[in-house]
Write a protein that holds these residues in place. Sequence first.
Motif, PDB file in Angstrom:
ATOM      1  N   ARG A 100     -41.851  -1.416 -24.513  1.00 49.24           N
ATOM      2  CA  ARG A 100     -43.084  -2.051 -25.007  1.00 49.24           C
ATOM      3  C   ARG A 100     -43.960  -2.530 -23.857  1.00 49.24           C
ATOM      4  O   ARG A 100     -45.189  -2.395 -23.888  1.00 49.24           O
ATOM      5  CB  ARG A 100     -42.719  -3.222 -25.917  1.00 49.24           C
ATOM      6  CG  ARG A 100     -43.882  -3.799 -26.725  1.00 49.24           C
ATOM      7  CD  ARG A 100     -43.323  -4.730 -27.794  1.00 49.24           C
ATOM      8  NE  ARG A 100     -44.345  -5.231 -28.697  1.00 49.24           N
ATOM      9  CZ  ARG A 100     -44.945  -6.406 -28.542  1.00 49.24           C
ATOM     10  NH1 ARG A 100     -44.646  -7.175 -27.509  1.00 49.24           N
ATOM     11  NH2 ARG A 100     -45.849  -6.797 -29.424  1.00 49.24           N
ATOM     12  N   GLU A 101     -43.344  -3.090 -22.816  1.00 52.63           N
ATOM     13  CA  GLU A 101     -44.108  -3.595 -21.666  1.00 52.63           C
ATOM     14  C   GLU A 101     -44.812  -2.475 -20.916  1.00 52.63           C
ATOM     15  O   GLU A 101     -45.863  -2.692 -20.306  1.00 52.63           O
ATOM     16  CB  GLU A 101     -43.184  -4.362 -20.717  1.00 52.63           C
ATOM     17  CG  GLU A 101     -42.742  -5.709 -21.263  1.00 52.63           C
ATOM     18  CD  GLU A 101     -41.614  -6.331 -20.438  1.00 52.63           C
ATOM     19  OE1 GLU A 101     -41.340  -7.528 -20.629  1.00 52.63           O
ATOM     20  OE2 GLU A 101     -40.994  -5.608 -19.620  1.00 52.63           O
ATOM     21  N   ASN A 102     -44.242  -1.260 -20.946  1.00 55.56           N
ATOM     22  CA  ASN A 102     -44.932  -0.133 -20.313  1.00 55.56           C
ATOM     23  C   ASN A 102     -46.281   0.125 -20.967  1.00 55.56           C
ATOM     24  O   ASN A 102     -47.218   0.561 -20.296  1.00 55.56           O
ATOM     25  CB  ASN A 102     -44.061   1.124 -20.380  1.00 55.56           C
ATOM     26  CG  ASN A 102     -43.256   1.354 -19.117  1.00 55.56           C
ATOM     27  OD1 ASN A 102     -43.733   1.954 -18.157  1.00 55.56           O
ATOM     28  ND2 ASN A 102     -42.028   0.838 -19.110  1.00 55.56           N
ATOM     29  N   LEU A 103     -46.378  -0.160 -22.252  1.00 57.33           N
ATOM     30  CA  LEU A 103     -47.644   0.031 -22.949  1.00 57.33           C
ATOM     31  C   LEU A 103     -48.581  -1.161 -22.758  1.00 57.33           C
ATOM     32  O   LEU A 103     -49.763  -0.985 -22.452  1.00 57.33           O
ATOM     33  CB  LEU A 103     -47.398   0.259 -24.439  1.00 57.33           C
ATOM     34  CG  LEU A 103     -46.511   1.451 -24.813  1.00 57.33           C
ATOM     35  CD1 LEU A 103     -46.483   1.615 -26.337  1.00 57.33           C
ATOM     36  CD2 LEU A 103     -46.977   2.729 -24.153  1.00 57.33           C
ATOM     37  N   ASP A 126     -44.401   2.950 -33.234  1.00 55.44           N
ATOM     38  CA  ASP A 126     -44.117   3.509 -34.561  1.00 55.44           C
ATOM     39  C   ASP A 126     -44.509   4.994 -34.598  1.00 55.44           C
ATOM     40  O   ASP A 126     -43.761   5.830 -35.117  1.00 55.44           O
ATOM     41  CB  ASP A 126     -44.896   2.760 -35.643  1.00 55.44           C
ATOM     42  CG  ASP A 126     -44.190   1.474 -36.059  1.00 55.44           C
ATOM     43  OD1 ASP A 126     -42.957   1.397 -35.889  1.00 55.44           O
ATOM     44  OD2 ASP A 126     -44.875   0.554 -36.543  1.00 55.44           O
ATOM     45  N   PHE A 127     -45.667   5.292 -34.039  1.00 53.16           N
ATOM     46  CA  PHE A 127     -46.193   6.654 -34.073  1.00 53.16           C
ATOM     47  C   PHE A 127     -45.267   7.643 -33.366  1.00 53.16           C
ATOM     48  O   PHE A 127     -45.055   8.758 -33.839  1.00 53.16           O
ATOM     49  CB  PHE A 127     -47.582   6.678 -33.431  1.00 53.16           C
ATOM     50  CG  PHE A 127     -48.194   8.046 -33.342  1.00 53.16           C
ATOM     51  CD1 PHE A 127     -48.649   8.697 -34.478  1.00 53.16           C
ATOM     52  CD2 PHE A 127     -48.318   8.688 -32.124  1.00 53.16           C
ATOM     53  CE1 PHE A 127     -49.208   9.968 -34.406  1.00 53.16           C
ATOM     54  CE2 PHE A 127     -48.880   9.959 -32.041  1.00 53.16           C
ATOM     55  CZ  PHE A 127     -49.325  10.596 -33.175  1.00 53.16           C
ATOM     56  N   ARG A 133     -36.549   1.012 -30.016  1.00 54.10           N
ATOM     57  CA  ARG A 133     -36.195   0.900 -28.594  1.00 54.10           C
ATOM     58  C   ARG A 133     -37.211   0.080 -27.818  1.00 54.10           C
ATOM     59  O   ARG A 133     -37.228   0.125 -26.585  1.00 54.10           O
ATOM     60  CB  ARG A 133     -36.096   2.300 -27.961  1.00 54.10           C
ATOM     61  CG  ARG A 133     -35.106   3.241 -28.639  1.00 54.10           C
ATOM     62  CD  ARG A 133     -33.685   2.688 -28.613  1.00 54.10           C
ATOM     63  NE  ARG A 133     -33.169   2.575 -27.266  1.00 54.10           N
ATOM     64  CZ  ARG A 133     -32.472   3.529 -26.633  1.00 54.10           C
ATOM     65  NH1 ARG A 133     -32.209   4.658 -27.263  1.00 54.10           N
ATOM     66  NH2 ARG A 133     -32.009   3.328 -25.423  1.00 54.10           N
ATOM     67  N   SER A 134     -38.049  -0.683 -28.515  1.00 52.80           N
ATOM     68  CA  SER A 134     -39.155  -1.384 -27.850  1.00 52.80           C
ATOM     69  C   SER A 134     -38.676  -2.349 -26.774  1.00 52.80           C
ATOM     70  O   SER A 134     -39.355  -2.554 -25.767  1.00 52.80           O
ATOM     71  CB  SER A 134     -40.004  -2.132 -28.883  1.00 52.80           C
ATOM     72  OG  SER A 134     -39.241  -3.143 -29.526  1.00 52.80           O
ATOM     73  N   GLY A 135     -37.499  -2.955 -26.957  1.00 52.18           N
ATOM     74  CA  GLY A 135     -36.996  -3.910 -25.971  1.00 52.18           C
ATOM     75  C   GLY A 135     -36.098  -3.306 -24.917  1.00 52.18           C
ATOM     76  O   GLY A 135     -35.637  -4.017 -24.011  1.00 52.18           O
ATOM     77  N   SER A 136     -35.864  -2.005 -24.993  1.00 50.05           N
ATOM     78  CA  SER A 136     -34.981  -1.336 -24.032  1.00 50.05           C
ATOM     79  C   SER A 136     -35.705  -1.066 -22.725  1.00 50.05           C
ATOM     80  O   SER A 136     -36.921  -0.886 -22.691  1.00 50.05           O
ATOM     81  CB  SER A 136     -34.487   0.002 -24.595  1.00 50.05           C
ATOM     82  OG  SER A 136     -33.811  -0.183 -25.819  1.00 50.05           O
ATOM     83  N   LYS A 137     -34.940  -1.025 -21.647  1.00 46.37           N
ATOM     84  CA  LYS A 137     -35.493  -0.567 -20.378  1.00 46.37           C
ATOM     85  C   LYS A 137     -35.688   0.953 -20.440  1.00 46.37           C
ATOM     86  O   LYS A 137     -35.077   1.644 -21.254  1.00 46.37           O
ATOM     87  CB  LYS A 137     -34.558  -0.945 -19.221  1.00 46.37           C
ATOM     88  CG  LYS A 137     -34.535  -2.442 -18.920  1.00 46.37           C
ATOM     89  CD  LYS A 137     -35.885  -2.900 -18.383  1.00 46.37           C
ATOM     90  CE  LYS A 137     -35.910  -4.395 -18.072  1.00 46.37           C
ATOM     91  NZ  LYS A 137     -35.069  -4.733 -16.910  1.00 46.37           N
TER      92      LYS A 137
END
Length: 312
Positions: A100-103, A126-127, A133-137
């Motif tokens: 998520r942070e990459n975005l 979502d798309f 996996r939003s919190g994964s590295k």
Amino acid sequence: MTASNDHALIHARGLRKRFGDFTAVDGIDVDVPRGEAFGFLGPNGAGKSSTMRMVACVSPPTGGTLRILGMDPLRDGPAIRARLGVCPQLDNLDPELTVRENLTTYARYFGIPRRVARQRADELLDFVQLADRSGSKVEPLSGGMKRRLTIARALVNQPELVLLDEPTTGLDPQARHLVWERLFRLKQQGVTLVLTTHYMDEAEQLCDRLVVMDAGRIAAEGSPRDLITRYSTREVVELRFPTDSQQDFAGKLTGLGERIEVLPDRILLYADDGDAALAQVQLRGLEPTSVLVRRSSLEDVFLHLTGRTLVD
């Protein structure tokens, strides 16, 4: 080309790119209208990447005319880049950040407010089916997941034009088809896509229209179906004969089909009716060890136009 300058998001006339004495792009004409999925195909060294870098406003043209979104890349580079999405050939995600942070971090380059950036990140995850996996590295993600995240990142600024350089290289078939599905959905939403690819099935699947480049020039342009109709036949018969040299049998096939191509391991017989051509082969008393009758493909066109010799 089908689009006029007034409606083309990309408009090029006589576009050139030189590196010293080497001419990478040698006077090409291209128009890409809004909402189209457009492809650049060609062997290594054909000029695809050099063209894409000029379109992305990271490499200035050496000559000719280039307009992106109606603007001049030399004068309006920052304004154009703000409205582009770019998915590079190699994933360049930040492994220290979460998915998520990459975005959300990338969104800062476009001055997107944090609240909006967080909302868009959630929508994009979502798309591309990465919400779980939003919190994964990034590092533990599979190649397909990284590719989908790179595509999601290219969409953070809600671009009108998305450039994709080899979008599915190195992915397994399942991951490739998922990326294709996401790109098709983007096109349905009106996003204009421009891609380079080495996969002919990918070009047939995604591209409304494409150009085949060779030695810096455009060898052919049209829809995948138009190119197959123009440069190949409806069907191809692949014949393998029990000998070290397929050439020994090529002369016995003269007059069958529109064209014969001899490869080290088989002979390709191009004909509109493959079964009828095969019947004629058998009437001549020839007995191949294996036979395949298939529809002609974009790969047949590509190899016919650019040759089968490997270019380094």
